[in-house]
Design a protein around this motif. Structure first.
Motif, short mmCIF file in Angstrom:
data_model
loop_
_atom_site.label_atom_id
_atom_site.label_comp_id
_atom_site.label_asym_id
_atom_site.label_seq_id
_atom_site.Cartn_x
_atom_site.Cartn_y
_atom_site.Cartn_z
N LYS A 86 0.82 -1.21 0.00
CA LYS A 86 0.00 0.00 0.00
C LYS A 86 0.85 1.26 0.00
CE LYS A 86 -4.05 -1.93 2.38
NZ LYS A 86 -4.89 -1.85 3.61
N LEU A 87 2.07 1.14 0.56
CA LEU A 87 2.95 2.31 0.63
C LEU A 87 3.64 2.60 -0.69
CD1 LEU A 87 3.34 3.94 3.28
CD2 LEU A 87 2.53 1.62 3.71
N ALA A 88 3.53 1.66 -1.66
CA ALA A 88 4.17 1.87 -2.95
C ALA A 88 3.54 3.04 -3.70
CB ALA A 88 4.09 0.60 -3.80
N ILE A 89 2.23 3.25 -3.52
CA ILE A 89 1.54 4.33 -4.24
C ILE A 89 2.03 5.70 -3.80
CG2 ILE A 89 -0.70 5.38 -4.71
CD1 ILE A 89 -1.94 2.60 -4.49
N PRO A 90 1.95 6.04 -2.48
CA PRO A 90 2.46 7.37 -2.10
C PRO A 90 3.96 7.51 -2.30
CG PRO A 90 1.92 6.08 -0.15
CD PRO A 90 1.40 5.32 -1.32
N ALA A 91 4.71 6.39 -2.17
CA ALA A 91 6.16 6.47 -2.37
C ALA A 91 6.49 6.87 -3.80
CB ALA A 91 6.81 5.12 -2.04
N GLY A 92 5.81 6.26 -4.76
CA GLY A 92 6.04 6.62 -6.16
C GLY A 92 5.67 8.07 -6.46
N ILE A 93 4.56 8.52 -5.86
CA ILE A 93 4.13 9.90 -6.08
C ILE A 93 5.09 10.89 -5.44
CG2 ILE A 93 2.29 11.57 -5.65
CD1 ILE A 93 0.31 9.26 -5.78
N TYR A 94 5.54 10.59 -4.21
CA TYR A 94 6.49 11.47 -3.54
C TYR A 94 7.82 11.54 -4.28
CZ TYR A 94 3.65 12.18 0.67
OH TYR A 94 2.68 12.56 1.55
N THR A 95 8.25 10.41 -4.85
CA THR A 95 9.49 10.39 -5.64
C THR A 95 9.35 11.29 -6.86
OG1 THR A 95 9.94 8.12 -4.92
CG2 THR A 95 11.16 8.93 -6.83
N LEU A 96 8.21 11.18 -7.54
CA LEU A 96 7.94 12.05 -8.68
C LEU A 96 7.91 13.51 -8.26
CD1 LEU A 96 7.04 12.55 -11.64
CD2 LEU A 96 4.68 12.17 -10.86
N GLN A 97 7.26 13.78 -7.14
CA GLN A 97 7.15 15.14 -6.64
C GLN A 97 8.52 15.74 -6.33
OE1 GLN A 97 4.97 15.46 -2.97
NE2 GLN A 97 5.79 17.50 -2.55
N ASN A 98 9.39 14.96 -5.68
CA ASN A 98 10.72 15.46 -5.34
C ASN A 98 11.54 15.80 -6.58
OD1 ASN A 98 10.33 15.26 -2.57
ND2 ASN A 98 11.03 13.13 -2.49
N ASN A 99 11.43 14.97 -7.61
CA ASN A 99 12.13 15.28 -8.85
C ASN A 99 11.54 16.50 -9.54
OD1 ASN A 99 14.26 13.09 -9.70
ND2 ASN A 99 12.59 11.93 -8.76
N LEU A 100 10.22 16.64 -9.48
CA LEU A 100 9.58 17.81 -10.08
C LEU A 100 9.99 19.10 -9.38
CD1 LEU A 100 5.95 16.48 -10.69
CD2 LEU A 100 7.64 17.06 -12.43
N LEU A 101 10.25 19.00 -8.08
CA LEU A 101 10.68 20.19 -7.34
C LEU A 101 12.01 20.70 -7.86
CD1 LEU A 101 10.20 22.15 -5.02
CD2 LEU A 101 11.28 20.51 -3.47
N TYR A 102 12.93 19.78 -8.17
CA TYR A 102 14.22 20.19 -8.74
C TYR A 102 14.01 20.82 -10.13
CZ TYR A 102 17.00 17.82 -5.17
OH TYR A 102 17.59 17.45 -3.99
N VAL A 103 13.13 20.22 -10.92
CA VAL A 103 12.86 20.77 -12.25
C VAL A 103 12.28 22.17 -12.14
CG1 VAL A 103 11.47 20.49 -14.34
CG2 VAL A 103 12.51 18.49 -13.27
N ALA A 104 11.33 22.34 -11.22
CA ALA A 104 10.68 23.64 -11.06
C ALA A 104 11.67 24.71 -10.64
CB ALA A 104 9.55 23.53 -10.03
#
Length: 287
Positions: A86-104
């Motif tokens: 169940k933790l795989a879903i938020p983990a994947g989203i948080y990983t995407l979010q962290n990378n997007l923060l660097y892009v932004a």
């Protein structure tokens, strides 16, 4: 005690988010002689550090008993695969979010720091700046949407279980590490093979990694003892603090009337949402 922990965690989150944004922004716009550190590598490193910190906290909760910790982790992670997945879903989203923060931050900061000069290349510079702003804005919007969903999902998991928040963070960190590592190999694999995963790391880059790992821990505490909406308010307050620092210290931000209106609305919403109305004395319930 619960109320104190709630607002202390919110205050720490505001401080951590503000420090992370400013430090990350500086690290992505700083001119360096050598190669710049990889954003994907920083995300993976932060997950590794978070797993280590949470494991240490679990040891402290169990009085440094290795056998008890080993049994606990085996019981909660290995023997409960459905709960762990169940933790795989938020983990994947948080990983995407962290990378997007660097892009932004990379793209938005480029537009902020690259001021046009009086030359024939003015129009080209403006087009490049507008393009960077658009990429940065899209990254921010995607990060906001993903963060909202992941926060609500993670809050549901945390509040439905009596297990330690640090154990849940270990599960989250394991998936985050796997997703982040795969992303690093896919997008920066050649650079990693040539110069290593930790290329370009310096004190500033290491500080960013530590702050990012700390943010994951603080957010989990806030969601556990407060809720995801208050976490959003804390993030909004950190934006206000960051812009004030940018205006008074960095001198690279000019506030507008819209900014001041937004600031008032965020502060008012925070107090209104946190306000607990006391029932009137002598009031009765009519059936």
């Amino acid at each position: 005690m619960f109320l104190l922990l709630k607002y202390m965690s919110l205050g720490v989150l505001v401080l951590q988010t503000t420090s992370l944004v400013l430090t990350m922004r500086y690290s992505r716009t700083l001119k360096e002689d050598g190669p710049r550190y990889l954003a994907s590598s920083a995300v993976v490193s932060a997950e590794m550090l978070k797993i280590f910190a949470c494991t240490l906290l679990v040891f402290m909760e169990n009085n440094l008993n290795v056998r008890a910790v080993n049994q606990l982790l085996r019981e909660e992670i290995v023997n409960k695969p459905v709960e762990t997945m169940k933790l795989a879903i938020p983990a994947g989203i948080y990983t995407l979010q962290n990378n997007l923060l660097y892009v932004a931050l990379s793209n938005l900061d480029a537009a902020t720091y690259q001021w046009p000069t009086e030359s024939e290349g003015d129009s080209e510079q403006k087009i490049l700046s507008a393009g960077s702003q658009f990429v940065g804005l899209m990254a921010v919007l995607m990060a906001c949407v993903s963060s909202g969903f992941a926060g609500v999902y993670f809050e549901k998991i945390l509040k439905e279980t009596k297990q330690s928040v640090w154990v849940r963070n270990i599960q989250l960190g394991l998936f985050g590490f796997m997703f982040g590592f795969v992303g690093m190999i896919m997008f920066d694999g050649q650079s990693v093979r040539q110069s290593g995963m930790f290329q370009g790391y310096n004190i500033i880059a290491c500080t960013v990694v530590v702050l990012q790992a700390l943010g994951g821990l603080v957010i989990a505490v806030v969601i556990k003892y407060a809720d995801n909406i208050l976490k959003g308010f804390a993030t909004s307050l950190s934006i206000i603090v960051s812009t004030l620092i940018s205006y008074f210290l960095l001198e690279d931000f000019n506030p507008t009337g819209v900014f001041f209106i937004g600031t008032v609305l965020v502060i008012a919403a925070t107090f209104l949402y946190s306000y607990e109305r006391k029932p009137a004395i002598g009031s009765t319930i009519k059936v």
